[in-house]
Design an enzyme around this catalytic site. Sequence first.
Site, PDB file in Angstrom:
ATOM      1  CB  CYS A 187       1.055  17.921  -7.019  1.00 39.34           C
ATOM      2  SG  CYS A 187       2.533  18.818  -6.493  1.00 39.34           S
ATOM      3  CB  CYS A 210       3.527  24.706 -10.517  1.00 38.47           C
ATOM      4  SG  CYS A 210       2.021  23.776 -10.915  1.00 38.47           S
TER       5      CYS A 210
END
Length: 312
Positions: A76, A225
């Site tokens: 991430c 994201c």
Amino acid sequence: MRFDFIKCHGSGNDFPMIDARALSLDDTEWARIALALADRAGTVGGDGLLLLTAGDDAHDFGMRMFNSDGSEAETCLNGLRCVARAGFAALGLERATVRLKMSRADVMRDPDLAPGVVTIREVAGPVDLDVARWPMHTGTTRVVDTVIPALDSSRAFTAVAIPNPHLVSFVAAINEAELVALGTQCEAAPVWLPNRANVSFVELRGADALFVRTFERGVGLTDSCGSAMAASTYAACLTGRLAFEAEATVFNRGGLVRAEAAADGMVRLSGNATYDYAGSVDVVGSIAGAVRVTQTFAAETTAWRAAVAAVG
């Protein structure tokens, strides 16, 4: 069990973050804690749970990220910047090599994107274009700007893993209902895509900018994201929409990052690692109790909002 945490965000992708270097919980327990802390209807909320983990001979420290559904992501990149900031502070560093679930990344302090906005540079990759390793069963090893027959869409996609898998489609205008429908189809883990994938629609914004909207695996439609922004930048260069080795600005609903993709598959993102508040909370089962706030970072929050407003 009581946990100290920092509520933080990278480009609007928000998380509770725990320093887990001295904690010895198993994966099932961490998944349960992610369900509790990342619950949007609960007392903390977030797109997932970040963990700062111990280093080893090859890495200064590590990062783990559990999605809001309890599944663990390969990486991430928005969260990595926040973990990097915490690792720097804990170890007195300005740069580090970080262990991820299936790869590694180099991180360092970068000049601030705007006054008062703590900024971290991260270099991740190389990207993987071999969809057989996801696996994605499409009858080919690469998907570059082409229709995926198994997906209910006539749009062309580029498949990029960095290392979590992404399907990227460049569009004239983003249709969120269509994006959610395609993301939901991939989230169901069909036979042709058993490990699911993130799905992004991307608009070109001039010669050196992108706007990315993502349905994130394990999260759903998200304002930001980081790995999707990296994958979209590389896909744009691979298909000739942007130039390799040239900095681009990548926007999303949560904010922006500066991005640059190299022909060797490495992608650099520079973006914020903003702290909102620090606190502690008891978790019983998969329920988080009342939060005790121990510190706020109002100046950082204000600086980030001003930076986002300045770019429209």
